[in-house]
Scaffold this active site. Structure first.
Site, PDB file in Angstrom:
ATOM      1  N   HIS A  28       0.800  -1.231   0.000  1.00  0.00           N
ATOM      2  CA  HIS A  28       0.000   0.000   0.000  1.00  0.00           C
ATOM      3  C   HIS A  28       0.827   1.273   0.000  1.00  0.00           C
ATOM      4  CE1 HIS A  28      -3.765   1.827  -0.272  1.00  0.00           C
ATOM      5  NE2 HIS A  28      -4.417   1.224   0.707  1.00  0.00           N
ATOM      6  N   ASP A  85      -2.229   1.670  -4.931  1.00  0.00           N
ATOM      7  CA  ASP A  85      -3.520   1.986  -4.315  1.00  0.00           C
ATOM      8  C   ASP A  85      -4.568   0.973  -4.761  1.00  0.00           C
ATOM      9  OD1 ASP A  85      -3.687   4.814  -6.526  1.00  0.00           O
ATOM     10  OD2 ASP A  85      -4.419   2.779  -6.879  1.00  0.00           O
TER      11      ASP A  85
END
Lengths: 373, 476
Positions: free
Chosen positions: B446, B450
């Site tokens: 992350h 995304d």
């Protein structure tokens, strides 16, 4: 689950082996001739263990006949790295087994027959067994020049070894087994039994190399079947039983309860490699990297097949010291095994600095270290 | 006599240890004391020199190759003591006595002589040297109620009570096959063995199980009330689990995995899952399987999954990247070296297929075959195991639907494929049909990826697989 009790008398085995025809003769001396239907070295060695551990041999003896698909069999206290070309074995899918008897290393394939003479401990007598084999051979071909040496080998033409011997003695039982070269692949035999590993120091029992010859070369009519038959005939005569060979399936738990566990144990890494007596490897090799050749010195102590102490001397700063000490630390305690080392090294690479040059060097070093195993 | 001596050695605690094997609960309670007994007790028994017996064939000397016991160990009659070798014969030497090993006369690889002492065994003074007499239980080897012995290098588990029963009936434990856990010999096994011999089933005798035969000169010593009772038949059988915890060091490959997975944990993972309808792909594979077979290649679903992933990575190259340690730079890898998680004897190995972006599905299948056979033979090389940029794990071949895979550093994404199940689904016309459904679970880093990117990549990958013909359009 109540079947274990009769193991002492081997009731089940006798029940199955008793045939109506042979019944009256075989019960007098009770000796047996059995032959394995399997060519798997581990299964066959497990049968030996089973008979040794479970049969009551006070009043009977057993002859076990078996052959294996290509395999190298080392003695109980030997060092496989010292005895054979493990790299070649892996490449050619030749199995490696460690037997429970002493002695040296042999190569088995379907052109080699194995004979195991089971007796109680008191009746353990190797010379008699080998003389029986020679007698059988001479009965087949009277002009065959075969004799037994005082090292319990059988020589053909005074010069070529056609049989090697080993034995195992327990508390109540004992067995003596030997090989007999009928038509084995001598080329694979000599390359498999030639160790390329340098710098090994060990107290393991060394093998004594010998020139070998196949009986087939002496007389092409001597096939494995002919020889097995002749030996069984001689055994039957000497033990006053019918020449009846009972086939046995080494995977059959009902006849040999507990056999599959024995087979599994013989295949474990801990048995095959882990039982190697403590040894050390001390060697230098030339490592080729890009345009240069570097000297690398490796010292390792191996106990129970695992690297107890490890030292790798590299040219100064060729690898950052943190990285080379990481490698040494990870190797310590790990199996002296090429697969273990390769997977260990490549996994560690994931948490090393992602520098392509460094990673290449690491890989080359590991590949070279792996060649020692 | 022995008990008096013991008492004078170290006090009342030692008396209790005599009853340890009888009452299971007490064994656990007094385990601590037993250890004290062993380490601090002065030798109270008679030391017997066990000589190396005749090997046969006129052999006078042998080499000691392996010791199965060490000084301080407890042995039972017929347990293996050592392995010696003489002239191609390997001999297992077994103990003639019950007792404690007090001295080994030889080191490994030394020559031992027939007729000379091999080990010194301290046997219980009260029973003398003869091995045929009834045996007072030997002190437990370790701080447990069970004595572990080795016969030919195999541990034979049996409680001291079972051992006594065997001894009283002249049964050698090595001849009995245990039916308990880890081949433990249970009382039932002894009784069954006896039944076969005598032709009758013996009733379980609580007396034989519980009372240790005391030397006649002894009176039952003063002890808490439990110990004084003669036949404490338990109302309900206590469940005795005699398994032992086994601790071993983490070494080699597993040690490396510990490092890798600890590093992986530092990556903030997010997950994204979806369901793929493989009905058309299943049919396509059926048609292509024989074609590949003719060319000598076994075609599974993986080559399609891998190629589709590579096509997806062409559109979303961030998923084929690597973040440096300081998180300052992202490197977009040009090659799609897609790793395939493989379950081998050793554990999880991840070899990768190099440059999938320029490989055909067939070439990928061929390469997978090669990696699989090397993997199962334990012969994968460093080149095959390094350089991966993206990983697929087909855990579905073992089982499962959704998973939470862990990213393998230095990669930034991984996909876990569940098993293909036949499930009812609705088609465009609202009809129910049989669909071949597989679940995919993605995990991504992350810090640089995304959710939207992951979702779009997954949708693209899914569309290629649900409609294999569309792969043709974008195949390079």
């Amino acid at each position: 689950m109540v079947l274990q009790s009769s193991l002492k008398n081997c009731l089940q085995l006798s029940c199955i082996l008793r045939t109506p025809k042979a019944g009256f003769r075989s019960t007098t001396s009770g000796s047996l001739i059995i032959q394995s239907i399997s060519n798997d070295v581990y299964q066959n060695l497990a049968v030996e263990d089973w008979i040794h551990d479970h049969m009551n041999l006070e009043n009977r003896q057993v002859l076990f006949l078996w052959r294996n698909s290509p395999a190298v069999v080392i003695g109980r206290h030997q060092n496989p790295w010292q005895e054979c070309n493990l790299r070649l074995l892996r490449q050619k899918n030749i199995k490696l087994a460690r037997r429970r008897s002493g002695g040296g290393t042999v190569y088995h394939d379907l052109g080699n027959i194995n004979l195991t003479f089971f007796t109680c401990r008191k009746k353990y007598e190797r010379m008699e067994n080998l003389k029986l084999v020679v007698k059988a051979l001479k009965a087949l071909r009277p002009r065959l020049d075969v004799h037994v040496t005082d090292r319990y080998d059988i020589l053909l033409d005074r010069h070529y070894k056609i049989s090697g011997t080993a034995a195992k003695l327990g508390r109540t039982n004992a067995y003596h087994h030997c090989t007999l070269l009928c038509n084995a692949d001598k080329v694979v035999l000599s390359s498999a039994l030639k160790s390329p590993y340098k710098g090994l120091k060990s107290n393991a029992t060394p093998s004594v190399p010998a020139s070998v010859k196949n009986l087939f070369e002496e007389d092409p009519s001597l096939t494995c079947e002919v020889l097995l038959d002749a030996i069984a005939e001689e055994y039957a005569t000497q033990h006053q039983i019918d020449h009846h060979v009972t086939l046995i399936n080494p995977a059959d738990e009902t006849v040999l309860p507990g056999i599959n566990n024995k087979t599994k144990e013989l295949q474990t890494w801990e048995w095959v490699y882990g039982k190697t007596p403590k040894f050390s490897v001390s060697t230098c090799f030339n490592m080729v990297y890009k345009d240069s050749v570097l000297d690398v010195k490796v010292d390792m102590d191996v106990k129970h097949g695992r690297i107890e102490v490890c030292n790798i001397d590299l040219p100064e700063q060729w690898l950052p010291p943190a990285l080379s000490s990481e490698l040494v630390k990870s190797l310590t305690g790990s199996k002296f095994c090429p697969n273990e080392t390769t997977t260990l090294a490549t996994t560690l690479l994931r948490v090393c600095p992602q520098d392509e040059e460094l990673q290449n060097r690491w890989n080359v070093l590991c590949e070279n270290v792996v060649t020692l195993m | 006599v022995c008990i008096h001596r013991v008492r004078s050695c170290s006090g009342i605690r030692f008396i209790k240890s005599k009853y340890v094997c009888v009452f299971d609960k007490s064994a656990l309670k007094f385990s601590h004391q037993q250890r004290l007994f062993r380490t601090s007790a002065v030798s109270c028994g008679q030391i017997v020199q066990f000589k190396l017996s005749d090997i046969g064939e006129g052999i006078t000397e042998v080499t000691v190759k392996e010791w199965y016991i060490k000084e301080g160990d407890s042995v039972s009659q017929f347990d293996s003591i050592c392995e010696v070798q003489s002239d191609k014969a390997s001999v297992t030497i077994t103990s003639r006595y019950d007792g404690i090993i007090r001295k080994l006369h030889y080191n490994l690889d030394e020559i031992a002589y027939v007729g000379k002492p091999l080990v010194d065994i301290e046997i219980d003074a009260s029973k003398g040297v003869s091995p045929e007499e009834d045996v007072v239980e030997t002190p437990p080897m370790s701080h447990e109620e069970h004595t572990h012995q080795e016969i030919k290098g195999h541990k034979t588990l049996a409680t001291p009570a079972v051992r006594r029963l065997a001894m009283e009936n002249n049964i050698k434990l090595s001849e009995v096959v245990g039916t308990g856990k880890d081949n433990r010999i249970l009382k039932e096994d002894i009784l069954n063995y006896l039944a076969k011999q005598t032709g009758a089933i013996l009733p379980p005798s609580p007396k034989a199980e519980i009372i240790p035969p005391l030397p006649k000169s002894e009176t039952v010593p003063a002890a808490p009330k439990d110990r004084a009772r003669k036949i404490p038949v338990p109302v309900s059988r206590p469940i005795v689990f005699s398994g032992k915890d086994k601790t071993e060091p983490v070494t080699g490959f597993h040690k490396a995995m510990v490092k890798t997975m600890s590093a992986a944990l530092k990556i903030p993972h997010f997950g994204y899952c979806d369901e793929i309808d493989l009905t058309q792909l299943v049919q396509l594979r059926e048609e292509l399987k024989p074609v590949a077979q003719v060319r000598g290649v076994k075609l599974s679903f993986m080559p399609f999954f891998i190629k589709a992933a590579s096509l997806g990575l062409l559109q979303y190259p961030i998923l084929n990247a690597s973040l440096d340690e300081s998180c300052q730079n992202v490197t977009y890898k040009a090659s799609h070296n897609i790793g395939v998680a493989m379950d081998t004897e050793q554990g999880l190995i991840v070899p990768n297929v190099k440059n999938v972006q320029v490989c055909s599905v067939f070439e990928i299948a061929s390469e997978l075959n090669r990696l699989q056979s090397l993997g199962s033979a334990g012969q994968l090389g460093t080149n095959d195991l390094t350089g991966g940029t993206f990983t697929l794990s087909n855990i579905g071949t073992i089982g499962g639907t959704y998973a939470k895979p862990v990213i393998l550093p230095p990669e930034v994404a991984i996909g876990a494929l569940g098993k293909i199940q036949v499930l009812p689904r609705f088609n465009g016309k609202g009809e129910v049909f049989k669909a071949q459904i597989m679940n995919v679970s993605w995990s991504a880093d992350h810090r640089i990826i995304d959710g939207a990117t992951m979702a779009r990549f997954s949708n693209l990958w899914k569309s290629y697989l649900e409609n294999p013909a569309s792969m043709l359009l974008d195949l390079k």
